[in-house]
Design an enzyme around this catalytic site. Sequence first.
Site, PDB file in Angstrom:
ATOM      1  CG  ASP A 281      -5.439 -10.747   8.591  1.00  0.00           C
ATOM      2  OD1 ASP A 281      -5.401  -9.831   9.446  1.00  0.00           O
ATOM      3  OD2 ASP A 281      -4.505 -11.161   7.897  1.00  0.00           O
TER       4      ASP A 281
ATOM      5  CD  GLU B 246      -6.584  -5.846   8.034  1.00  0.00           C
ATOM      6  OE1 GLU B 246      -5.780  -5.037   8.462  1.00  0.00           O
ATOM      7  OE2 GLU B 246      -6.335  -6.868   7.609  1.00  0.00           O
TER       8      GLU B 246
HETATM    9  O1  TEU Z   1      -3.004  -6.624   8.892  1.00  0.00           O
HETATM   10  C1  TEU Z   1      -2.899  -6.441   7.498  1.00  0.00           C
HETATM   11  C2  TEU Z   1      -2.212  -5.008   7.182  1.00  0.00           C
HETATM   12  O2  TEU Z   1      -2.172  -4.224   8.180  1.00  0.00           O
HETATM   13  C3  TEU Z   1      -1.629  -4.921   5.940  1.00  0.00           C
HETATM   14  O3  TEU Z   1      -2.092  -5.703   4.847  1.00  0.00           O
HETATM   15  C4  TEU Z   1      -1.599  -3.514   5.564  1.00  0.00           C
HETATM   16  O4  TEU Z   1      -2.020  -3.225   4.267  1.00  0.00           O
HETATM   17  C5  TEU Z   1       0.060  -3.303   5.513  1.00  0.00           C
HETATM   18  O5  TEU Z   1       0.590  -3.578   6.612  1.00  0.00           O
HETATM   19  C6  TEU Z   1       0.392  -1.859   5.067  1.00  0.00           C
HETATM   20  O6  TEU Z   1       1.575  -1.657   4.783  1.00  0.00           O
HETATM   21  C7  TEU Z   1      -3.399  -7.987   9.119  1.00  0.00           C
HETATM   22  C8  TEU Z   1      -3.422  -7.855  10.587  1.00  0.00           C
HETATM   23  O7  TEU Z   1      -4.551  -6.970  11.238  1.00  0.00           O
HETATM   24  C9  TEU Z   1      -2.187  -7.793  11.238  1.00  0.00           C
HETATM   25  O8  TEU Z   1      -2.185  -7.587  12.548  1.00  0.00           O
HETATM   26  C10 TEU Z   1      -1.157  -8.777  10.836  1.00  0.00           C
HETATM   27  O9  TEU Z   1       0.064  -8.686  11.063  1.00  0.00           O
HETATM   28  C11 TEU Z   1      -1.358  -9.034   9.126  1.00  0.00           C
HETATM   29  O10 TEU Z   1      -2.616  -8.887   8.752  1.00  0.00           O
HETATM   30  C12 TEU Z   1      -0.835 -10.311   8.810  1.00  0.00           C
HETATM   31  O11 TEU Z   1      -1.779 -11.472   9.132  1.00  0.00           O
END
Ligand code: TEU
Length: 510
Positions: free
Chosen positions: A190, A240
Amino acid sequence: MSTAWWRDAVIYQVYPRSFADADGDGIGDIAGIRSRLGHLRDLGVDAIWTSPWYPSPMADAGYDVADFRDIDPVFGTLAEASALITEAHEANIRIIIDIVPNHVSSKHPWFQKALAGEGRDRFWFRNEPTNWTGEFGGKTWTRLPDESWYLHLFTPEQPDLNWDNPEVRAEFESILRFWFDRGVDGIRIDSAALLVKDPALPEVVDGEPHPFHDLDAVHDIYRSWRRIADAYPEKALIGEVWMPDVTRFTNYLRPDELHAAFNFDFLGCAWDATLMRACIDRTLAAHATVGAPPTWVLSNHDVTRHVTRYGRADTTFSFDNNLDGTPVDLALGTRRARAAALLTLSLPGATYVYQGEELGLGEHEGIPEDLVQDPMFARRGHTRDGCRVPLPWSGDEAPFGFSGSAVELWLPQPAEWKGLTVQAQTGDPGSMLELYRTAIRLRRGFRDAPMDWVGTGAGVLAYTRGPDLVVALNLSERAVALPDHTSVLLTSAPLDGDLLPPDTAVWLRR
Ligand code: TEU
């Protein structure tokens, strides 16, 4: 099963809260996943990735983890997780779990101790906050009664870990081994680009190095994780990584780092032949420089479902461009989603399927505000809940077989999903579900074959996969001639005689 299985796998994302509920509390659970493994086997996926299932206060739907070595009672037990891993393997399905290394829950014992003054160096405590904006919008620092501030790039319930602290590194290495020893086949990482912070915690200034996005030192972490993964057979690390710069992105995929990362460049791309072609070429070229497999992603638990995106005038996706409530043509979006499935399932590399996309679900835009759960909503005015609604399995009314009884679900389902249940679509040759099942089955015949573009007119993408297959996708507004072929294997919509209609894809035998 091939060894480098992650290179060309179809990987299905299970969002445990919303997949299937076996204990009848209106929230999905591991027993529910186990009871529905047959659906995944029939779909033909090679692996599943489960979003976090750990003990959590659920301030961010489980991405606020209180204990990485256990399962939240709402989802089940560690023994059930082990049973799922075993049963999935028996069905030839690998398991990827989600690890959240950027932050922990504020209820995690480490943060509780830090509040009491012990081990504060595992986090970021300061006397003054910075001007940083959080990933969900809003402030990244919260003040404690003792007047100190702690850093959280997401919600205040998700304090950021200090990856300069060797104890943090050792802890996550031990967590990886814990799950690899329990038989999981891969780890989804993540927010993989955010872990390392500039220890000076400077302000964010345009044109100067960013204090926490994609710092070079983050790569040391993934090199050490890769060494751990490599000590086991066939484990995959999948990042990710939201990264507009393609070279910065593929840095994460160098041979001694992660095996793969989600292609958000493609996910955000407009439904436009020129832009899609450019994105696909960019993806293929960039991944080739590091020898990593490209990935193809249309949806996940954070983004607006693509049936809805492709039914809008603006078909792009970006967190900074809130299109909620703009007009949607669901029939058009569904037609394009069908074509997009034949595209993503025939490009070289691994394809990710987010639960419900095989049913053609759109974003549920009608969740009443007082039922919204997503902490992003208060900060950005956009909720991710619309793509997290419990799946419809059977029957004519909510909960559509998601729960055994007529319980209130953690998020409400739209009544229109009656026609989109697994039961309603099974055996219907025109359904999204049967399209996915057939495409995933046929894909096995060409998934390691080379890809080559075929010259066509404007607005059309066409390529071969080895000697047998030619794929064509018409993104123009007119019907176009089919490439040379001997027979038609699969179409996303009926052909118009010898012509390929707009927003239609076809798989042809050469
Ligand atoms: O998401 C990370 C994410 O989407 C952000 O780093 C993204 O770059 C940002 O929102 C854009 O402005 C992950 C998970 O997939 C998500 O569901 C979680 O809420 C988040 O991390 C926190 O753990």
